[in-house]
Design an enzyme around this catalytic site. Structure first.
Site, short mmCIF file in Angstrom:
data_model
loop_
_atom_site.label_atom_id
_atom_site.label_comp_id
_atom_site.label_asym_id
_atom_site.label_seq_id
_atom_site.Cartn_x
_atom_site.Cartn_y
_atom_site.Cartn_z
N HIS A 103 -8.23 -8.79 -4.48
CA HIS A 103 -8.08 -8.90 -3.02
C HIS A 103 -8.63 -10.22 -2.46
CE1 HIS A 103 -6.42 -5.02 -2.94
NE2 HIS A 103 -7.51 -4.30 -2.86
N HIS A 174 -4.04 -2.12 3.95
CA HIS A 174 -4.76 -1.30 2.98
C HIS A 174 -5.31 -0.02 3.63
CE1 HIS A 174 -7.21 -0.24 -0.49
NE2 HIS A 174 -6.85 -1.36 -1.14
N GLU A 302 0.32 0.38 -0.50
CA GLU A 302 0.17 -1.04 -0.19
C GLU A 302 1.44 -1.79 -0.56
OE1 GLU A 302 -3.64 -2.21 -2.14
OE2 GLU A 302 -3.78 -0.03 -2.42
#
Length: 335
Positions: A103, A174, A302
């Site tokens: 991420h 998310h 996602e």
């Protein structure tokens, strides 16, 4: 629309913006991480909160596993924290002790304060500027996230980004969804519009295969409860079938709660979706309404390019070059 101070991070104010639809949906948006802190939609028994969230900015900074955040500059994993672009190798930031970058690294976009731009009763625009070399990524990047509540109960998320040097970009929303407020989502029925998935190793790095879901625990082509997985835990990228509609979006997933009948239909223009069932979730502080978030308390969908794409030429192309614009649109439609 309302705007208020939610707290501070490093002396920087964090604002919360509440947007609404005429049908009764509301979304609470934080400038920290471009987080959707809470999404509430009309349901058969009244208004239903459908996302996991926390109560203070200190809780988000210390304990949030990207609840409702926008990770970046590259969501999901990049193997060994490095990739090569145009013959130049780039080494990325990693969380101490981690082998891979997740991420965007430990100080990715989901853990920073974004700038609030235009907003009105049903929409809010947030922007973040990422300098050249930020977390090891090349190029100065400007990314924008627009949240819109469309009538009657759709949350539309629009991402754009531009750069001054070649770089890689992969943004996503998310949110952790729970459609009925139960302790877990194991009885939620999930359908994924995907015939293939990208298997990963024990460290959740793709092996490079693109494998059929047929005759496997990854076959969600027909709706089934999450708990019917035979012990399989999901943190997996699925390859979207992508029959794009006239609006440029394809059906990605459908989730239904048998408890209250509420459904979430996800549409997007992205080639992949990470289905995560939060099997290891264990948040030590109370969530919204005092809820305790343990294993399987929510599920994530996602929309994205494939994980580790910068190191897999046969995967999706996540390169963004000067003069081009990264675009990503998803709609979360509730009924």
């Amino acid at each position: 629309m309302t705007k208020s101070l939610f707290g501070e991070v490093g002396g920087v104010p964090v604002e919360e913006i509440v947007i609404r639809s005429k049908a009764g949906a509301t979304a609470k948006i934080l400038t920290w991480g471009a987080v959707v802190r809470e999404l509430v939609v009309p349901a058969s028994g009244g208004r239903q909160s459908v996302t996991l969230g926390l109560n203070t900015i200190d809780d988000y900074v210390a304990h949030s596993p990207h609840f409702g955040a926008v990770p970046g500059r590259f969501a999901n994993r990049i193997a060994n924290g490095r990739f090569t672009l145009d013959g130049v190798e780039h080494t990325l930031d990693k969380k101490p002790g981690d082998k891979h970058t997740l991420h965007g690294g430990p100080k990715g976009f989901g853990k920073r304060v974004w700038t609030l731009g235009r907003y009105d009763e049903s929409s809010a625009t947030l922007t973040i500027e990422s300098p050249d070399g930020d977390a090891g990524f090349p190029g100065a990047l400007v990314a924008t996230c627009v949240y819109r509540l469309l009538e009657p109960t759709t949350l539309r998320v629009e991402f754009t980004a531009t750069t001054d040097k070649p770089t890689v970009v992969n943004l996503t929303q998310h949110a952790y969804f729970n459609l009925d407020g139960s302790a877990d989502i194991l009885d939620h029925e999930v359908r994924l519009f995907a015939d293939f998935y990208t298997p990963s190793d024990a460290e959740l790095i793709p092996t490079g295969e693109i494998r059929t879901v047929a005759a496997s625990p990854y076959d969600f082509r027909a709706a089934r409860p999450v708990r019917n997985a035979g012990g399989t835990a999901y943190d997996t990228n699925f390859v979207v079938a992508r029959p794009l509609g006239s609006d440029g979006l394809a059906p990605i997933a459908r989730v239904r709660s048998p408890k209250n009948g509420l459904t979430l239909s996800l549409f997007s223009d992205q080639p992949g979706v990470q289905f995560y069932d939060a099997a290891t979730l264990n948040v030590p502080v109370p969530g919204l309404g005092g809820a305790r978030y343990g294993a399987h308390a929510g599920l994530c969908l996602e929309t994205q390019a494939f994980p580790d794409s910068p190191n897999r030429r046969h995967f999706t192309d996540t390169t963004l070059r000067p003069g081009a614009e990264y675009r990503h649109v998803s709609e979360f439609r509730f009924a």
